[in-house]
Design an enzyme around this catalytic site. Structure first.
Site, mmCIF file in Angstrom:
data_model
loop_
_atom_site.group_PDB
_atom_site.id
_atom_site.type_symbol
_atom_site.label_atom_id
_atom_site.label_comp_id
_atom_site.label_asym_id
_atom_site.label_seq_id
_atom_site.Cartn_x
_atom_site.Cartn_y
_atom_site.Cartn_z
ATOM 1 N N LYS A 20 -3.164 0.658 -24.817
ATOM 2 C CA LYS A 20 -3.614 0.581 -26.213
ATOM 3 C C LYS A 20 -2.381 0.589 -27.128
ATOM 4 C CE LYS A 20 -8.048 2.284 -24.684
ATOM 5 N NZ LYS A 20 -9.045 3.366 -24.651
ATOM 6 N N THR A 53 -4.539 6.172 -21.602
ATOM 7 C CA THR A 53 -4.397 4.822 -21.076
ATOM 8 C C THR A 53 -2.991 4.363 -21.433
ATOM 9 O OG1 THR A 53 -5.275 3.945 -23.134
ATOM 10 C CG2 THR A 53 -6.844 4.204 -21.331
ATOM 11 N N TYR A 100 0.845 -1.202 0.000
ATOM 12 C CA TYR A 100 0.000 0.000 0.000
ATOM 13 C C TYR A 100 0.875 1.244 0.000
ATOM 14 C CZ TYR A 100 -4.999 -0.019 -0.102
ATOM 15 O OH TYR A 100 -6.286 -0.048 -0.540
ATOM 16 N N ARG A 118 -2.815 -2.606 -18.252
ATOM 17 C CA ARG A 118 -4.025 -1.822 -18.022
ATOM 18 C C ARG A 118 -3.685 -0.741 -17.018
ATOM 19 N NH1 ARG A 118 -7.833 -4.573 -21.264
ATOM 20 N NH2 ARG A 118 -9.178 -2.861 -20.678
ATOM 21 N N GLU A 145 -0.408 4.892 -0.453
ATOM 22 C CA GLU A 145 -1.159 6.147 -0.625
ATOM 23 C C GLU A 145 -0.223 7.349 -0.505
ATOM 24 O OE1 GLU A 145 -4.489 6.288 2.006
ATOM 25 O OE2 GLU A 145 -5.657 4.875 0.803
ATOM 26 N N ASP A 154 -7.077 13.844 -24.773
ATOM 27 C CA ASP A 154 -7.196 12.439 -24.380
ATOM 28 C C ASP A 154 -6.586 11.607 -25.506
ATOM 29 O OD1 ASP A 154 -7.894 9.872 -23.794
ATOM 30 O OD2 ASP A 154 -9.968 10.321 -23.234
HETATM 31 C C1 LIG Z 1 -9.999 3.703 -23.746
HETATM 32 C C2 LIG Z 1 -10.308 5.129 -23.569
HETATM 33 C C3 LIG Z 1 -10.590 5.677 -22.308
HETATM 34 C C4 LIG Z 1 -10.869 4.875 -21.065
HETATM 35 O O1 LIG Z 1 -10.017 3.939 -20.696
HETATM 36 P P1 LIG Z 1 -10.431 2.746 -19.706
HETATM 37 O O2 LIG Z 1 -9.094 2.273 -19.286
HETATM 38 O O3 LIG Z 1 -11.218 1.780 -20.513
HETATM 39 O O4 LIG Z 1 -11.215 3.325 -18.578
HETATM 40 C C5 LIG Z 1 -10.738 7.048 -22.210
HETATM 41 N N1 LIG Z 1 -10.649 7.827 -23.297
HETATM 42 C C6 LIG Z 1 -10.411 7.334 -24.522
HETATM 43 C C7 LIG Z 1 -10.323 8.259 -25.675
HETATM 44 C C8 LIG Z 1 -10.254 5.972 -24.698
HETATM 45 O O5 LIG Z 1 -10.050 5.495 -25.929
#
Ligand SMILES: *Cc1c(COP(=O)(O)O)cnc(C)c1O
Length: 433
Positions: A231, A228, A56, A237, A58, A202
């Site tokens: 991807k 994220t 942990y 993750r 925090e 984003d």
């Molecule tokens: C995948 C994605 C997210 C969210 O990601 P999670 O890990 O699934 O919560 C947010 N914004 C965009 C543009 C995404 O493609």
């Protein structure tokens, strides 16, 4: 077999171990074209499976609420420093549990409930967390949206500016989940400055392309960048927030204690590993190949008569409108899955159909490129997609896919795909001999 091997798991819980093996085999035998997915390296897999999960932590390095952080502080500092170096950002926070909480932290950092947010509409390619009515971000804030032009399938920056001047948002979000074209970060930044809004880029889908130099970077344009890590960036993750030094404190406070408790340290370690991998020269080649493969796949699909939103792609992602093929996205996606091609049904801009059975398919090249597939294989894959979609159109419905001859036709394609993929190794899977 799954690699690394899982002998303790097999002894303790054969059911789960069996399912892990089944999933690894499934990932080995399918052309994985889901645009948000990838194959992480064996090193990233190993990092996620370590004793760092026991701890942990925090707080932030040097300012924790629990003792025993001698090692974890070093892990998190490495991840932060690598993120800053890779993207050239002034500040990085690697603690968000995933992309959705990362975005929520940005709302928390800069907005009060009811404030106006300008973002891309979900059916046009945005994300749930960009103010969709079913998301907390849509219930607690006041979303207004831009989309794409019907004629071009692209965002028109004049439209964005007009809406921003009219609605005076406090936050503008660029980026999304189904955008096949380059995002104009500089133009978004100019509009945000003009209306006094914070700009959030984003880059969840394209972070790996940005890291590898295959898409322009939002750094230097956006106040805050969310991404994220799993991807195109090809990590575990998780998620990160990058920002200017000016907003560092607000971002950190919003993530912890604003929204989260203890960070997932095993994930942080795996993010650090992925960031190191993404800083290697070979990752530049990877990013370039991802784009080249998406373009090769797109060109081959056009030759087979497929209608691509915006007519092609600048990145890893393709959006196909199936209207002219006489089959819905859902039926086509199910048929393709049976044929060994894994992707998802998706709305297309101005879709007349409902989101749960829309007109389109979304495809991405990130995972297949990690396997080592190239332009030649993409042409072959397009041929299989065309054949499976033709079978789906003949079947006509989900019920129609259960027909014996239809199932056999799809299964034949799946066999050919397994045969092709046996020549392309997968990290996380060791072929038994
Ligand atoms: C995948 C994605 C997210 C969210 O990601 P999670 O890990 O699934 O919560 C947010 N914004 C965009 C543009 C995404 O493609």
């Amino acid at each position: 077999m799954h690699e690394p091997a899982v002998p303790h798991l097999a002894a303790a819980d054969p059911q789960i171990a069996g399912l892990v093996q089944d999933e690894a085999r499934r990932q080995y035998e399918k052309v994985r074209l889901i645009a948000s997915e990838n194959y992480v390296s064996a090193a990233v897999l190993e990092a996620t499976g370590t004793v760092l999960t026991n701890k942990y932590s925090e707080g932030y390095a040097g300012k924790r609420y629990y003792e025993g952080q001698q090692i974890i502080d070093q892990v998190e500092t490495l991840a932060v420093e690598r993120a800053k170096a890779l993207f050239g950002a002034e500040h990085a926070n690697v603690q968000p549990y995933s992309g959705s909480p990362a975005n929520l932290a940005v709302y928390l950092a800069f907005l009060s409930p009811g404030d106006t947010v300008l973002s891309m509409d979900l059916p046009m390619g945005g994300h749930l967390t960009h103010g969709s009515p079913v998301s907390a971000t849509g219930k607690w804030f006041r979303p207004v949206h831009y989309g794409v032009r019907r004629e071009t399938g692209r965002v028109d920056m004049n439209d964005v500016r007009e809406i921003a001047l009219r609605e005076r948002p406090k936050l503008i979000i660029c980026g999304g989940t189904a955008i096949p074209r380059t995002i104009e970060f500089a133009a978004f930044a100019e509009i945000a400055r003009e209306v006094g809004a914070i700009l959030l880029a984003d880059m969840a889908h394209i972070a790996g392309l940005v890291a590898g130099g295959a898409h322009p970077s939002p750094v230097g344009h956006a106040d805050v960048i969310s991404t994220t890590t799993h991807k195109t960036l090809r990590g575990p993750r998780g998620a990160m927030l990058l920002s200017t030094a000016e907003h560092a404190k607000a971002i950190d406070k919003a993530v912890f204690p604003g929204l989260q408790g203890g960070p997932h340290n095993h994930t942080t370690a795996a993010i650090a590993v992925a960031l190191k991998e993404a800083s290697q020269p070979s990752f530049k080649d990877y990013a370039a190949n991802v784009v080249a493969n998406a373009q090769a796949l797109g060109e081959a699909l056009i030759e087979h008569g497929f209608d691509l939103v915006s007519g092609g792609t600048d990145n890893h992602l393709l959006l196909v409108d199936l209207t002219n093929k006489g089959v819905t996205g859902k039926v086509a996606a199910k048929a393709l899955d049976a044929a060994g091609v894994e992707l998802n049904f998706n709305t297309v801009p101005f879709d007349p159909r409902r989101p749960f059975d829309p007109s389109g398919l979304r495809l991405g090249s990130a995972a297949a490129t990690t396997r080592g597939l190239g332009a030649q294989e993409m042409a072959q894959v397009a041929q299989w997609i065309d054949a499976a979609v033709a079978v789906a159109a003949r079947a006509g419905s989900l019920d129609g896919l259960k027909d014996r001859q239809v199932a056999a036709d799809l299964d034949k394609i799946a066999g050919e795909i397994r045969e092709l993929l046996s020549g392309f190794p997968m990290p996380g899977w060791a072929v038994e001999r």
